[in-house]
Design an enzyme around this catalytic site. Structure first.
Site, PDB file in Angstrom:
ATOM      1  N   LYS A  81     -31.940  -3.124  76.968  1.00 50.70           N
ATOM      2  CA  LYS A  81     -31.377  -3.050  75.053  1.00 50.70           C
ATOM      3  C   LYS A  81     -30.567  -0.990  75.993  1.00 50.70           C
ATOM      4  O   LYS A  81     -29.006  -0.787  74.999  1.00 50.70           O
ATOM      5  CB  LYS A  81     -32.344  -1.613  74.483  1.00 50.70           C
ATOM      6  N   PHE A  86     -43.097  -2.994  73.305  1.00 49.38           N
ATOM      7  CA  PHE A  86     -43.245  -3.823  72.036  1.00 49.38           C
ATOM      8  C   PHE A  86     -41.857  -5.104  71.796  1.00 49.38           C
ATOM      9  O   PHE A  86     -40.922  -4.769  72.210  1.00 49.38           O
ATOM     10  CB  PHE A  86     -43.448  -3.059  70.933  1.00 49.38           C
ATOM     11  N   GLN A  87     -42.729  -6.348  71.815  1.00 49.23           N
ATOM     12  CA  GLN A  87     -41.893  -7.791  72.475  1.00 49.23           C
ATOM     13  C   GLN A  87     -41.131  -7.492  73.244  1.00 49.23           C
ATOM     14  O   GLN A  87     -39.874  -8.461  73.718  1.00 49.23           O
ATOM     15  CB  GLN A  87     -40.371  -7.481  71.384  1.00 49.23           C
ATOM     16  N   MET A 116     -42.677 -43.610  65.894  1.00 50.43           N
ATOM     17  CA  MET A 116     -43.228 -44.009  67.526  1.00 50.43           C
ATOM     18  C   MET A 116     -44.610 -43.610  67.760  1.00 50.43           C
ATOM     19  O   MET A 116     -44.732 -44.543  68.704  1.00 50.43           O
ATOM     20  CB  MET A 116     -41.922 -43.084  68.363  1.00 50.43           C
ATOM     21  N   GLU A 149     -35.179 -19.218  65.549  1.00 51.29           N
ATOM     22  CA  GLU A 149     -34.172 -18.853  67.193  1.00 51.29           C
ATOM     23  C   GLU A 149     -34.050 -20.553  68.063  1.00 51.29           C
ATOM     24  O   GLU A 149     -33.383 -21.106  68.491  1.00 51.29           O
ATOM     25  CB  GLU A 149     -34.818 -18.159  68.642  1.00 51.29           C
TER      26      GLU A 149
END
Lengths: 572, 189
Positions: free
Chosen positions: A174, A124-125, A487, A62
């Site tokens: 959902k 869940f999630q 760096m 993602e």
């Protein structure tokens, strides 16, 4: 009668998921980046039949999707759109959202969420992405019923793209994706509590013109605001009429061609010698579409104290935030310049410009000649960028990651065309480049896109090689490999007595890695092979990767040490 | 030291759309800068759908001005104003719980209640509840006086404030509604 038929067509009973896609189409979206998962599956299912109208690019993470959306937004000037599922899918977007917030990139991020009856139950999630994204979004909104979808998406696009652009997140439960609704869409054109374009104060324009007409040693600092406003032409006309020397911030690069006689260089921590030094000698600083970041100002207490400051900036919160202005014009850059240019007198500050040229001579002697034209030893990053710049005539879109290679590319790529510089400036996100380059190419398919990355940053989002392979994204990837987090190592050398704490890297065979993704790749380490390697790399049909093995312990100079005055710009 | 750089108490009045989540958006502007909010009150206003947040913070004027600009940037914020003490009328409510036995001792508490313009709002077998409306100084004064008798519970509300300015909320919102600055119209110039 016709109108009636149209209304009938508009008002159709569809699922929330389909409403999401129809809303995106209404906003003229043609490309989205994303990654599916449980809570966003209904939208993905609807996407299946919209394949002809909406191109969906499946990234490998993602974070890749959000950076790609950023690259797309920056090269196309449109709003970047990305799609992710709930929980980890949503949290993986956060780095890119924060990056877009600080670099003013318009994004609409759509996340799936658990069904509304499960909200707050640690399902869940489930994660509170509205709460998590709040500090790094311009606006966010949770949709819990299908009928809110057109409202949320139309607001999202309006807010993301207007005023100072930024990222917006829409979280859709959902059940809202699955419910049926009557679809009708009207774009958002006004929110009474949101006033993105303050009216220009004409008195301030007059005051500013007086300061400009009176100045003996004026210096203009150009930032990304000019590009975001689409004011490159107006900007050029303004500085040419008043004869004003122009220095650019990191994100302002490519607004004015480096070949323009008034362009005096890049300013800030690793910018050019002249613009840094002369900031504390000018009598007028005209800052346009920039925000006086600490990487530009160094120590603000000693920054341009001798100069009057004109600040032209759309975001009122940036005015007087870091540097106090004498005349603040809180308005859009294009609008302001259209009003200001007629009031400035034709001037030519040759003597003052010559002072910048003298600084260039010093910088050439102390830094550039050694960096660009070394005759022995290992390859150096600046000479590689210099050759690429010459070969591409400064006309490619250059996407960089974060670190030494970024500063070197910003210093030595001779930007010769507008909207060509895409980098992670404010947030300094390593791993930005590879996915952002994918998005940049899709946002400007007619242009050559070069991604310049260090060996460290490349490995942060290396999985996107899979995306490049799957969609045959024609980008040219350059890895400047010094087997170091360069760096950080430079700072360790200069400020931490060479204690190279965890900056050396054992790297994989990048060429073999790219080839395993069917991406043509080569490695070069000898000076005499460089030009041919660059030509082969750039002329390859389709994506290709060039790894250049560069000097291990090279430093980027000039440098204004963090927190130090810009007058103390170090050349070695 | 310049006045701008001395921390003192300011009252912030923020007019917003009545939307969920806004309180969080507002407070993270303070927490990000590690600024403590002394008191906070959210209420409806005379305009339907518009809320007023009243916050009290101790900060320097210079710092607070930057914070207020960030608050104004929030999409659902209609307006944000900073006031010092003499630009507003304000009140806070304090409730004090003391035991009935202390109350019945010698009539002292009743006297304190009367002298302080407070009132007894509840009385049961064990406790009495005293209510006092006033400034923080006033409610604190009563607190100090009641303390020797034993305060079982004390609570003070957030500040509510009304500015002395002539601006009318409704007119202010009308002005926003008719503003042209929602769209960039370069052709207008």
């Amino acid at each position: 009668m016709e109108a009636l038929v149209e209304i009938e067509e508009e008002k159709k009973v569809i699922t929330g998921s389909e409403a999401v896609l129809k809303s995106l189409l209404k906003e003229n979206v043609d490309t989205i980046f994303g990654y599916p998962g449980g809570a966003i599956m209904p939208v993905y299912d609807a996407l299946y039949k919209y394949e002809d109208e909406l191109t969906h690019v499946l990234t490998r993470h993602e974070q890749g999707a959000v950076h790609a959306a950023q690259g797309y937004a920056r090269s196309s000037g449109k709003v970047g759109v990305c799609l992710a599922t709930s929980g980890p899918g949503a949290t993986n977007l956060i780095t890119g959202i924060a990056d877009a917030q600080i670099d003013s990139t318009p994004l609409v991020c759509i996340t799936g969420q658990v069904a509304s009856h499960l909200l707050g139950s640690d399902a869940f999630q489930e994660t509170d992405i509205i709460g998590i994204s709040m500090p790094v979004t311009k606006w966010n909104f949770q949709v819990t019923s299908a009928e809110e979808i057109p409202y949320a998406i139309s607001r999202a696009f309006y807010i993301a793209s207007s005023g100072r652009p930024g990222p917006v997140l829409i979280d859709i439960t959902k059940n809202a994706q699955q419910e049926l609704m009557d679809f009708a869409y009207s774009p958002c054109e006004k929110i009474r509590s949101y006033q993105p374009y303050p009216d220009v104060d004409r008195d301030k324009i007059i005051e500013a013109s007086k300061l400009i007409n009176r100045a003996k040693k004026p210096l203009v600092l150009v930032g990304q605001g000019v590009a975001l406003s689409g004011a490159e032409k107006e900007f050029k006309a303004f500085v040419e009429k008043a004869g004003l020397p122009v220095a650019s911030t990191l994100l302002g690069l490519s607004v004015l061609s480096v070949n323009h006689p008034l362009y005096v260089g890049f300013t800030g921590m690793h910018g050019n010698y002249g613009p840094n030094l002369k900031t504390n000698e000018c009598d007028l600083l005209v800052a346009i579409g920039m925000r006086f970041d600490d990487r530009v100002t160094g120590d603000v207490e000693t920054y341009a104290k001798q100069a009057k400051v004109i600040h032209i900036e759309l975001d009122p919160a940036e005015i007087d935030k870091n540097v106090k202005s004498d005349v603040a014009i809180n308005a859009d850059a294009k609008q302001t310049l259209q009003l200001l240019t007629p009031l400035v007198e034709v001037r030519n500050h040759q003597g003052w410009l010559k002072e910048f040229q003298d600084c260039d001579v010093t910088e050439n002697e102390k830094v550039k000649s050694k960096a660009l034209f070394p005759i022995e030893g290992e390859l150096k990053m600046p000479e590689v960028i210099h050759r690429i710049s010459e070969i591409t005539d400064g006309k490619s879109i250059v996407v960089t990651d974060v670190g030494q290679h970024q500063m070197v590319a910003s210093r030595y790529y001779q930007f010769n065309q507008e909207k060509s510089n895409i980098t992670s400036g404010g947030l300094g996100t390593m791993g930005f480049c590879l996915p952002a380059a994918v998005g940049a190419k899709l946002g400007a398919p007619q242009r050559q896109v070069i991604g310049i990355i260090g060996d460290g940053g490349f490995q942060m989002t290396v999985q996107e090689l899979g995306t490049i392979m799957q969609y045959n994204i024609d980008i040219k990837i350059l890895i400047l490999n010094n087997n170091f987090l360069g760096m950080v190592r430079q700072w360790q050398e200069l400020f931490f007595e060479r204690r190279y704490s965890f900056t050396e890297m054992a790297n994989p065979d990048f060429v073999a890695l790219a080839k395993s993704y069917n991406i043509s790749a080569q490695r070069v380490s000898e000076r005499e092979d460089l030009d041919l390697a660059i030509q082969n790399w750039l002329s390859n049909n389709g994506p290709s990767l060039l790894e250049v093995v560069v000097e291990k312990e090279e430093n980027v100079f000039p440098m204004v040490p963090a927190g130090s005055s810009v007058s103390n710009v170090r050349l070695e | 030291m310049e006045m701008e750089q001395v921390a003192k108490e300011y009252t912030l009045s923020v007019l917003t759309e009545d939307k969920p989540g806004l309180l969080n958006r507002l407070t993270i502007i303070f927490s990000r800068r590690k600024i403590n909010i002394n008191s906070l009150n959210v209420s409806s206003t005379e305009v339907q759908g518009v809320s007023r947040y009243t916050l009290v913070v101790t900060e320097t004027k210079e710092h607070l001005e930057k914070v207020v600009k960030q608050i104004r940037k929030l999409v659902d914020v209609l307006g944000a104003f900073v006031y010092d003490e003499d630009q507003i009328f304000y009140q806070e409510i304090a409730l004090y719980k003391v035991s009935v036995s202390a109350f019945e001792q010698n009539g002292m508490i009743e006297k304190l209640v009367r002298n302080n313009g407070a009132r007894i709002i509840a009385l049961d077998k064990h406790h009495i509840i005293i209510e006092k409306t006033g400034t923080k100084v006033e409610t604190h004064e009563l607190y100090s006086e009641l303390e020797p008798f034993g305060i079982l519970e004390f609570v003070r509300s957030g500040r509510v404030a009304i500015s002395k300015s002539k601006r009318k909320t409704e007119a202010f919102i009308k002005e926003l509604e008719s503003s042209r600055s929602n769209k960039l119209s370069i052709k207008d110039f």
